[in-house]
Design a protein around this motif. Structure first.
Motif, PDB file in Angstrom:
ATOM      1  N   GLN A  75      37.636  35.096  46.840  1.00  0.00           N
ATOM      2  CA  GLN A  75      38.267  35.622  45.741  1.00  0.00           C
ATOM      3  C   GLN A  75      37.585  34.854  44.468  1.00  0.00           C
ATOM      4  OE1 GLN A  75      42.518  34.651  46.537  1.00  0.00           O
ATOM      5  NE2 GLN A  75      42.737  36.866  47.082  1.00  0.00           N
ATOM      6  N   ARG A 121      33.286  41.362  48.868  1.00  0.00           N
ATOM      7  CA  ARG A 121      33.346  40.876  47.506  1.00  0.00           C
ATOM      8  C   ARG A 121      31.984  39.844  47.800  1.00  0.00           C
ATOM      9  NH1 ARG A 121      38.571  39.428  49.452  1.00  0.00           N
ATOM     10  NH2 ARG A 121      40.264  40.004  48.132  1.00  0.00           N
ATOM     11  N   ARG A 123      46.287  43.212  62.264  1.00  0.00           N
ATOM     12  CA  ARG A 123      47.627  43.706  61.781  1.00  0.00           C
ATOM     13  C   ARG A 123      48.587  43.803  62.800  1.00  0.00           C
ATOM     14  NH1 ARG A 123      45.357  43.103  57.029  1.00  0.00           N
ATOM     15  NH2 ARG A 123      45.008  45.068  55.854  1.00  0.00           N
ATOM     16  N   ARG A 152      37.561  47.471  54.175  1.00  0.00           N
ATOM     17  CA  ARG A 152      37.879  46.085  53.660  1.00  0.00           C
ATOM     18  C   ARG A 152      37.511  45.742  52.438  1.00  0.00           C
ATOM     19  NH1 ARG A 152      39.983  46.363  57.727  1.00  0.00           N
ATOM     20  NH2 ARG A 152      41.762  46.001  56.575  1.00  0.00           N
ATOM     21  N   SER A 153      37.972  44.541  51.813  1.00  0.00           N
ATOM     22  CA  SER A 153      37.507  44.047  50.507  1.00  0.00           C
ATOM     23  C   SER A 153      36.059  43.528  50.947  1.00  0.00           C
ATOM     24  CB  SER A 153      38.268  42.898  50.199  1.00  0.00           C
ATOM     25  OG  SER A 153      39.698  43.162  50.080  1.00  0.00           O
ATOM     26  N   LEU A 179      34.258  36.362  43.864  1.00  0.00           N
ATOM     27  CA  LEU A 179      34.030  37.604  43.145  1.00  0.00           C
ATOM     28  C   LEU A 179      34.590  37.652  41.645  1.00  0.00           C
ATOM     29  CD1 LEU A 179      34.347  40.917  43.242  1.00  0.00           C
ATOM     30  CD2 LEU A 179      36.725  40.578  43.367  1.00  0.00           C
ATOM     31  N   TYR A 193      39.763  38.705  33.577  1.00  0.00           N
ATOM     32  CA  TYR A 193      39.926  38.754  35.025  1.00  0.00           C
ATOM     33  C   TYR A 193      39.789  37.175  35.649  1.00  0.00           C
ATOM     34  CZ  TYR A 193      39.713  39.488  40.212  1.00  0.00           C
ATOM     35  OH  TYR A 193      40.071  39.379  41.425  1.00  0.00           O
ATOM     36  N   THR A 214      36.412  46.177  46.253  1.00  0.00           N
ATOM     37  CA  THR A 214      37.598  45.250  46.458  1.00  0.00           C
ATOM     38  C   THR A 214      38.616  45.698  45.678  1.00  0.00           C
ATOM     39  OG1 THR A 214      36.437  43.358  46.662  1.00  0.00           O
ATOM     40  CG2 THR A 214      38.665  42.874  46.327  1.00  0.00           C
ATOM     41  N   TRP A 215      39.901  45.770  46.403  1.00  0.00           N
ATOM     42  CA  TRP A 215      41.212  46.501  45.371  1.00  0.00           C
ATOM     43  C   TRP A 215      41.614  45.340  44.814  1.00  0.00           C
ATOM     44  CZ3 TRP A 215      43.377  51.270  46.359  1.00  0.00           C
ATOM     45  CH2 TRP A 215      44.900  51.565  45.667  1.00  0.00           C
ATOM     46  N   THR A 216      41.542  45.322  43.416  1.00  0.00           N
ATOM     47  CA  THR A 216      42.037  44.407  42.596  1.00  0.00           C
ATOM     48  C   THR A 216      43.010  44.753  41.429  1.00  0.00           C
ATOM     49  OG1 THR A 216      40.414  43.903  40.738  1.00  0.00           O
ATOM     50  CG2 THR A 216      39.693  43.122  42.742  1.00  0.00           C
ATOM     51  N   THR A 217      44.015  43.535  41.165  1.00  0.00           N
ATOM     52  CA  THR A 217      44.798  44.126  40.119  1.00  0.00           C
ATOM     53  C   THR A 217      45.000  42.814  39.120  1.00  0.00           C
ATOM     54  OG1 THR A 217      46.649  43.275  41.450  1.00  0.00           O
ATOM     55  CG2 THR A 217      46.315  45.626  41.358  1.00  0.00           C
ATOM     56  N   LEU A 218      44.368  41.807  39.277  1.00  0.00           N
ATOM     57  CA  LEU A 218      44.635  40.418  38.611  1.00  0.00           C
ATOM     58  C   LEU A 218      44.376  40.802  37.227  1.00  0.00           C
ATOM     59  CD1 LEU A 218      43.368  37.621  40.687  1.00  0.00           C
ATOM     60  CD2 LEU A 218      45.307  37.796  39.415  1.00  0.00           C
TER      61      LEU A 218
HETATM   62  C1  LIG Z   1      48.312  45.332  45.549  1.00  0.00           C
HETATM   63  C2  LIG Z   1      47.026  44.402  45.694  1.00  0.00           C
HETATM   64  C3  LIG Z   1      46.312  43.637  44.699  1.00  0.00           C
HETATM   65  C4  LIG Z   1      45.275  42.924  44.902  1.00  0.00           C
HETATM   66  N1  LIG Z   1      44.590  42.194  43.898  1.00  0.00           N
HETATM   67  C5  LIG Z   1      43.642  41.453  44.125  1.00  0.00           C
HETATM   68  C6  LIG Z   1      42.744  40.846  43.150  1.00  0.00           C
HETATM   69  O1  LIG Z   1      43.200  40.994  41.842  1.00  0.00           O
HETATM   70  N2  LIG Z   1      41.880  40.179  43.519  1.00  0.00           N
HETATM   71  C7  LIG Z   1      41.147  40.028  44.675  1.00  0.00           C
HETATM   72  O2  LIG Z   1      40.179  39.403  44.891  1.00  0.00           O
HETATM   73  N3  LIG Z   1      41.770  40.656  45.821  1.00  0.00           N
HETATM   74  C8  LIG Z   1      42.893  41.533  45.569  1.00  0.00           C
HETATM   75  N4  LIG Z   1      43.661  42.025  46.597  1.00  0.00           N
HETATM   76  C9  LIG Z   1      43.066  42.261  47.847  1.00  0.00           C
HETATM   77  C10 LIG Z   1      43.688  41.135  48.661  1.00  0.00           C
HETATM   78  O3  LIG Z   1      43.512  39.802  48.437  1.00  0.00           O
HETATM   79  C11 LIG Z   1      43.031  41.174  50.180  1.00  0.00           C
HETATM   80  O4  LIG Z   1      41.661  40.747  50.300  1.00  0.00           O
HETATM   81  C12 LIG Z   1      43.187  42.409  51.001  1.00  0.00           C
HETATM   82  O5  LIG Z   1      44.327  42.917  50.586  1.00  0.00           O
HETATM   83  C13 LIG Z   1      43.094  42.346  52.386  1.00  0.00           C
HETATM   84  O6  LIG Z   1      42.184  43.186  52.739  1.00  0.00           O
HETATM   85  P1  LIG Z   1      41.015  42.813  53.746  1.00  0.00           P
HETATM   86  O7  LIG Z   1      41.766  42.714  55.017  1.00  0.00           O
HETATM   87  O8  LIG Z   1      40.252  43.907  53.464  1.00  0.00           O
HETATM   88  O9  LIG Z   1      40.525  41.396  53.274  1.00  0.00           O
HETATM   89  C14 LIG Z   1      44.499  43.020  46.272  1.00  0.00           C
HETATM   90  C15 LIG Z   1      45.205  43.678  47.255  1.00  0.00           C
HETATM   91  C16 LIG Z   1      46.454  44.630  46.956  1.00  0.00           C
HETATM   92  C17 LIG Z   1      46.804  45.303  47.979  1.00  0.00           C
END
Ligand SMILES: Cc1cc2nc3c(=O)[nH]c(=O)nc-3n(C[C@H](O)[C@H](O)[C@H](O)COP(=O)(O)O)c2cc1C
Length: 216
Positions: free
Chosen positions: A98, A28, A197, A25-26, A101, A79, A154-158
């Motif tokens: 968020q 943060r 899910r 999971r994320s 982070l 970011y 954490t998967w981030t793209t912002l």
């Molecule tokens: C394509 C994509 C982009 C994401 N971008 C961000 C981001 O920029 N910043 C952030 O804090 N989380 C980002 N997330 C994470 C989501 O906000 C969210 O926490 C996560 O997908 C849900 O996972 P979890 O169940 O582990 O919380 C992103 C996830 C995905 C799949």
């Protein structure tokens, strides 16, 4: 495992990797900001990630690891700007985790920016799928390998809203595409559980789109 211990035919044995797949999971807030992540461990995880599937061109993935203050600060500023834009677009504040982070991004022990050599074709869906499909599985493998070592991410793209500025700050050439940014660090008492899910039966069709499921 002896024959006596093995699962009966037709059952679904719980494989050790299932636990990692279900609970990555994320992370943060529960990151130990004071404990560095050893470069040797990061390299080991990247080694594992590079076993992911690769398309054409092969092995286009590149990993830019930031563990010094100045580059982390440069990216963190971009970011935070992007997050502010997102909140403005949404018309409401983002989730506290968020925001947390973003507020602590440069304090994270390392930021790993997963890049791809080349640029995606602007007008071809198959080529775009191939392009991103050749790098994102490695990014996910990296997150799993880190998780297996007690390191959260954490998967981030912002920050990609400011991709060009990030490239200038970090010396990334124009023909390199940035993808996912993984802020990482050792987990502090994080209890990671499977997410809510929809069940597989609701999201899976068999043989024809909109079939109702296996038994229909
Ligand atoms: C394509 C994509 C982009 C994401 N971008 C961000 C981001 O920029 N910043 C952030 O804090 N989380 C980002 N997330 C994470 C989501 O906000 C969210 O926490 C996560 O997908 C849900 O996972 P979890 O169940 O582990 O919380 C992103 C996830 C995905 C799949």
């Amino acid at each position: 495992m002896t024959d006596e211990e093995s699962d009966p035919p037709g059952s679904s044995p719980t494989h050790p990797v299932d636990e990692i797949l279900r609970t990555t999971r994320s992370v943060r807030r529960r990151i130990d900001l004071d404990r560095p992540v050893e470069p040797r461990v990061i390299s080991e995880c990247i080694e594992i990630a590079s076993q992911a599937p690769t398309g054409i061109p092969a092995e286009a993935w590149r990993f830019l690891v930031l563990n010094q203050v100045d580059p982390k600060r440069a990216l963190a500023g971009l970011y935070r700007r992007a997050l502010a834009t997102l909140a403005e677009t949404l018309g409401r504040p983002v989730k506290p985790s968020q925001q947390h982070l973003a507020d602590h991004l440069e304090e994270m022990p390392a930021l790993i920016l997963v890049c791809a050599q080349g640029r995606p074709a602007p007008d071809s869906v198959p080529l775009q799928v191939s392009f991103y499909g050749s790098v994102l599985p490695a990014a996910w493998s990296l997150m799993l390998a880190l998780r297996a070592r007690g390191i959260g991410a954490t998967w981030t793209t912002l920050h990609l809203l400011h991709e060009r500025e990030a490239a200038e700050a970090l010396g990334i050439p124009e023909d390199v595409t940035q993808t996912v940014l993984l802020p990482i660090g050792y987990c502090r008492d994080a209890v990671l559980r499977p997410a809510e899910r929809r069940p597989a039966a609701e999201i899976t069709y068999w043989n024809r789109w909109e079939g109702k499921g296996e038994d229909s």
